[in-house]
Structure formats: structure tokens, C-alpha cells
Scaffold this motif. Structure first.
Motif, PDB file in Angstrom:
ATOM      1  N   THR A 123       8.590  14.995 -20.306  1.00 34.57           N
ATOM      2  CA  THR A 123       9.340  14.651 -19.100  1.00 34.57           C
ATOM      3  C   THR A 123      10.113  15.855 -18.577  1.00 34.57           C
ATOM      4  O   THR A 123      10.140  16.122 -17.370  1.00 34.57           O
ATOM      5  N   HIS A 139      10.002  17.850 -14.943  1.00 34.59           N
ATOM      6  CA  HIS A 139      11.153  18.248 -14.127  1.00 34.59           C
ATOM      7  C   HIS A 139      11.125  19.751 -13.874  1.00 34.59           C
ATOM      8  O   HIS A 139      11.385  20.210 -12.747  1.00 34.59           O
ATOM      9  N   MET A 157      18.052  15.394 -17.628  1.00 39.20           N
ATOM     10  CA  MET A 157      17.366  14.119 -17.749  1.00 39.20           C
ATOM     11  C   MET A 157      18.429  13.063 -18.014  1.00 39.20           C
ATOM     12  O   MET A 157      19.409  13.314 -18.707  1.00 39.20           O
ATOM     13  N   TRP A 168       5.910   5.651 -23.308  1.00 43.21           N
ATOM     14  CA  TRP A 168       6.418   6.474 -22.222  1.00 43.21           C
ATOM     15  C   TRP A 168       5.451   6.439 -21.048  1.00 43.21           C
ATOM     16  O   TRP A 168       4.233   6.325 -21.223  1.00 43.21           O
ATOM     17  N   THR A 190      10.424   5.915 -18.286  1.00 40.75           N
ATOM     18  CA  THR A 190      10.230   7.250 -17.701  1.00 40.75           C
ATOM     19  C   THR A 190      11.499   8.097 -17.717  1.00 40.75           C
ATOM     20  O   THR A 190      11.417   9.315 -17.724  1.00 40.75           O
TER      21      THR A 190
END
Length: 438
Positions: A165, A169, A295, A384, A390
Motif C-alpha cells: 500500500t 502511495h 497511511m 487486503w 485498503t
């Protein structure tokens, strides 16, 4: 004499039966241990989330266990795990042996949660982890199911998924910098606190970043509790990095963001900074944490589904701040334990495990279901991605924490496009624009 011994035996058996009967009859409370670093924001989140859960369920009379309702009694255990792993194991030992809890939620630092996990498993206590991310915590379930089957990951998803994740980003922000500032090749500095959970993420980042068309200019490893990181920031500035990829779960996230802002380091911060997830970050950094990206699980005004807003709004009203992901002890109790107990009609750990590992259910941060390994063995690991969890990519923008990802995100070409309610555009810090805009 024989008749007398027989009488004593019968009396003893009747007495023990009576004690057992009345113990069960009057045990109207379900004891849930809440373990975490209670002097730090992570442990405060553990306790607040659990408190809100207990208040909500107890207001309804408790949890239906077979023919009776049982209220929740929370027992707090300060693990002190940032400073002393032995304190953490002692805290868990007290919960399961002295306090005789039925379940445990919480735990944060992987180094401490691993031995805490062993204690809970030895005592066959369901332990829902809310904080520690290392993959090994769930890999143990597959490797030795009979011993570790009482462990379930509650939040966050594991280090590998956190890394994936974070890389999304990073790629998203990297593309924005490249396009907006005409940077031919984006350079990335990796800054990770010295902790076990960061090791797989560093290794993955060193491999993934070049594959994303960017360059790694160095890796820096400050202490999790460092208060001065000017040496690291000076070196990063000399490296001419455009992005600082942070991997922080501890207090170092505050001085790093504050000092980077004071020095106006011409690089944007992307990755994980747990301290930046809380409302107090703005004041703690003296407003120098503006434009820091991290995050996060929750942000005001952002909705994964119909459960998000009620949870966030109630938490903010109750505690005066946005919940961090360690507040998902609420989810562990309200959405994970309570319905499973009611379905099973018992507090028996083995019966609950067999139900829980097959459940699929909505929570305030998405949908929970548990994965299996390549051989089909249960992992009790969170799914996930689309149809699962998420998290969010969030950025501090002039005193408010805003979410910029996922926004029209597709995990694969075939996957559904995901955009949650409340997304905003990512903002590049003005001093970075001034440095690189041509």
C-alpha cells in the motif's frame, strides 16, 4: 470407617459441583484484557476503542451467550512494550493467570507481541492483535495451527500489505512530482525506525522503488524514540532526494516531521508515520508537519461504507479526536468477538475459532475475511485490497488531515475502481515547488 470415607467423598463431590454451578451462574461478565503501551498514543487508542465497544454493548445488556446476557468487563494491562519487552510479557501473564480474562485484544510492538502471543496461546486465549504488523504473527498459525489457532489479526493488515500500500502511495506521489515539476527521475530516501517490523518493508522498498522507475539514494535508521534527527535530515538533503519514504510507528515521527518542516527540506514525506495519524500531530510538530503524508485507517469525512461515519463520529464525540488504527479494539470486540460469541452460544475458545476463521463481515474500515496460505492452511491473516481492507493515503493540509487515496484506484485492470467518499487532491509543499519548478 468405609462408610465415613464414602460420606466425605459424596459431600466433597456435591460441594465441588455446587461451587462450579454457582460460579457459572453468577459469572455474568465477559472479561476482556486490553493490552498495550498505555502511556503512549497507541495504547490510549487501544483503551479508548475498547471502552467505546464495552459501553455500546453493555448499554444493550451485554452479549448474548446461550440463554443469558453477559456484560463486558475490561481489564487494562500496560505493556510498556516500547521500553521493556519483559514488562509486556509480565502484563500478559497477569491477564491470563491472575485476572483470568476470557479474551485479549491489543498489542503493538512486534518484538513484544510475539512472546505475548506465546503466553496467550499456551493458555488457549483468543488474542486479537491490534497494532503489530509482522507477517510471522500469522505465519505461525499455518506452521503450528493447534498451538497458534487462537491468534487473529485485527488491525492493521500485515507488513507485506502495508508495504504494498505504501508503495502505491509512493508511486502515486512520485508520478505527481514527475508530471508537475518535470523531474526526469525521482530520487527516494528510505527512513525507517530501528524495529523488527520495518525490516521486510526496507528490503521490499529497495527492490520495488527501482522497478517503479525511481532511484534509492540511501537508507537511514533512527531510533524509534529519537528526539533529534537533524543529522539524518542533513544527509538526506545532501542526497538531493525528492521523496522521503518514512516507516515510523513510534514517537520519532514527530521530531522528524517537525525538524524537516523547520529546515524546509525540499522533499515530500510519504509512507507510514503513525504519529501523523492522530489529531495532536499538528500541535506536536508546531504546525511544521504540514503536507506530511502517511497511511491511515480513518479520516474525518471519509467513508468506506455505512459503518464508518457512525464509528468515527461517535469516537470523536466521546474522546475529542479522530481514531487511530489501534482504536480498532472497538472492531475486535463489537464486530469480531461479540457476533461470534452469540453465534456459538459459548465462550469456549475452540468453538469460537472454528466459526471466526470462516466469517466474512463488514467493519468501519472495510470488509474482514481471513486468508489461507498457498497450501490452503488457515493464516488468520486479513485480506487486503478490493473486497477487503485498503486503508487510506492521508495528508496534513493546513491543520486538517485529508485523504487523497484511493481515488479512482484499480488494483488490477480487471479489478473494480475504488474511490471512497471524501477524497481530495494531493498537495505539493510550496517550498518543494519553488525548488524544482522550471
Amino acid at each position: 470407617m468405609e462408610r465415613w470415607n464414602k460420606g466425605i467423598f459424596i459431600f466433597t463431590m456435591v460441594f465441588l459441583f455446587a461451587v462450579s454451578f454457582f460460579a457459572v451462574a453468577f459469572a455474568q461478565e465477559i472479561k476482556i484484557g486490553v493490552i498495550g503501551p498505555m502511556q503512549f498514543v497507541q495504547g490510549i487508542g487501544h483503551w479508548n476503542g475498547a471502552t467505546m465497544a464495552a459501553e455500546e454493548l453493555n448499554a444493550k445488556g451485554g452479549i448474548q451467550v446461550g440463554a443469558k446476557k453477559m456484560k463486558i468487563q475490561l481489564i487494562q494491562a500496560d505493556s510498556n512494550e516500547f521500553l521493556n519487552v519483559t514488562d509486556a510479557t509480565n502484563a500478559m501473564e497477569r491477564l491470563v493467570t491472575k485476572d483470568k480474562v476470557h479474551f485479549v485484544v491489543g498489542g503493538f510492538r512486534t518484538e513484544a507481541v510475539l512472546p505475548m502471543q506465546d503466553i496467550a496461546m499456551e493458555n488457549k486465549k483468543i488474542f486479537i492483535g491490534v497494532g503489530a504488523a509482522h507477517d510471522e504473527l500469522c505465519l505461525r498459525v499455518a506452521k503450528n495451527y493447534n498451538t497458534y489457532k487462537y491468534w487473529f489479526r485485527g488491525s492493521p493488515f500485515n507488513s507485506s500489505f502495508l508495504g504494498r500500500t505504501s508503495f502505491i502511495h509512493l508511486g502515486t506521489v512520485g508520478a505527481i512530482l514527475k508530471q508537475s515539476l518535470n523531474i526526469p527521475k525521482v530520487k527516494v530516501a528510505i527512513v525507517a525506525e530501528k524495529a523488527v517490523w520495518t525490516e521486510p518493508m526496507i528490503k521490499a522498498a529497495e527492490g520495488a522503488i527501482p522497478n517503479m522507475g525511481m532511484e534509492v539514494v540511501g537508507v537511514w535508521r533512527p531510533s524509534p524514540v529519537a528526539t533529534d534527527v537533524t543529522a539524518e535530515l542533513s544527509a538526506i538533503q545532501r542526497s538531493e532526494a525528492h521523496i522521503i519514504f518514512t516507516i515510523f510507528s513510534s514517537s520519532v515521527g514527530i521530531p522528524f516531521a517537525r525538524q524537516a518542516g523547520e529546515l524546509k527540506i525540499p522533499a515530500v514525506q510519504v509512507g507510514i508515520n503513525v504519529e501523523a495519524q492522530k489529531d495532536g500531530f499538528w500541535q506536536a510538530t508546531q504546525k511544521m508537519g504540514n503536507y506530511v503524508t502517511t497511511m491511515n485507517t480513518y479520516a474525518r469525512g471519509v467513508e468506506y461504507n455505512e459503518l464508518t461515519k457512525p464509528f468515527v463520529d461517535t469516537y470523536v464525540k466521546r474522546f475529542g479526536e479522530t481514531p487511530t488504527y489501534t482504536a480498532d479494539t472497538y472492531t475486535a470486540i463489537v464486530h469480531t468477538l461479540a457476533p461470534t460469541i452469540e453465534q456459538a452460544g459459548t465462550l469456549d475458545s475452540d468453538k469460537l475459532v472454528s466459526i471466526l476463521e470462516n466469517r466474512v463481515y463488514k467493519v468501519a474500515s472495510g470488509t474482514v475475511s481471513y486468508l489461507k496460505d498457498a497450501e490452503g492452511r488457515p493464516l488468520h491473516e486479513l485480506k487486503w485490497g478490493p473486497g477487503g481492507l485498503t486503508s487510506l493515503g492521508v495528508q496534513w493540509q493546513d491543520g486538517e488531515l485529508k485523504a487523497f487515496w484511493p481515488n479512482k484506484w484499480k488494483a488490477t485492470p480487471e479489478a473494480p475502481e475504488i474511490t471512497y467518499t471524501g477524497m481530495v487532491p494531493y498537495k505539493i509543499p510550496p517550498w518543494v515547488i519553488e525548488k524544482y519548478k522550471k
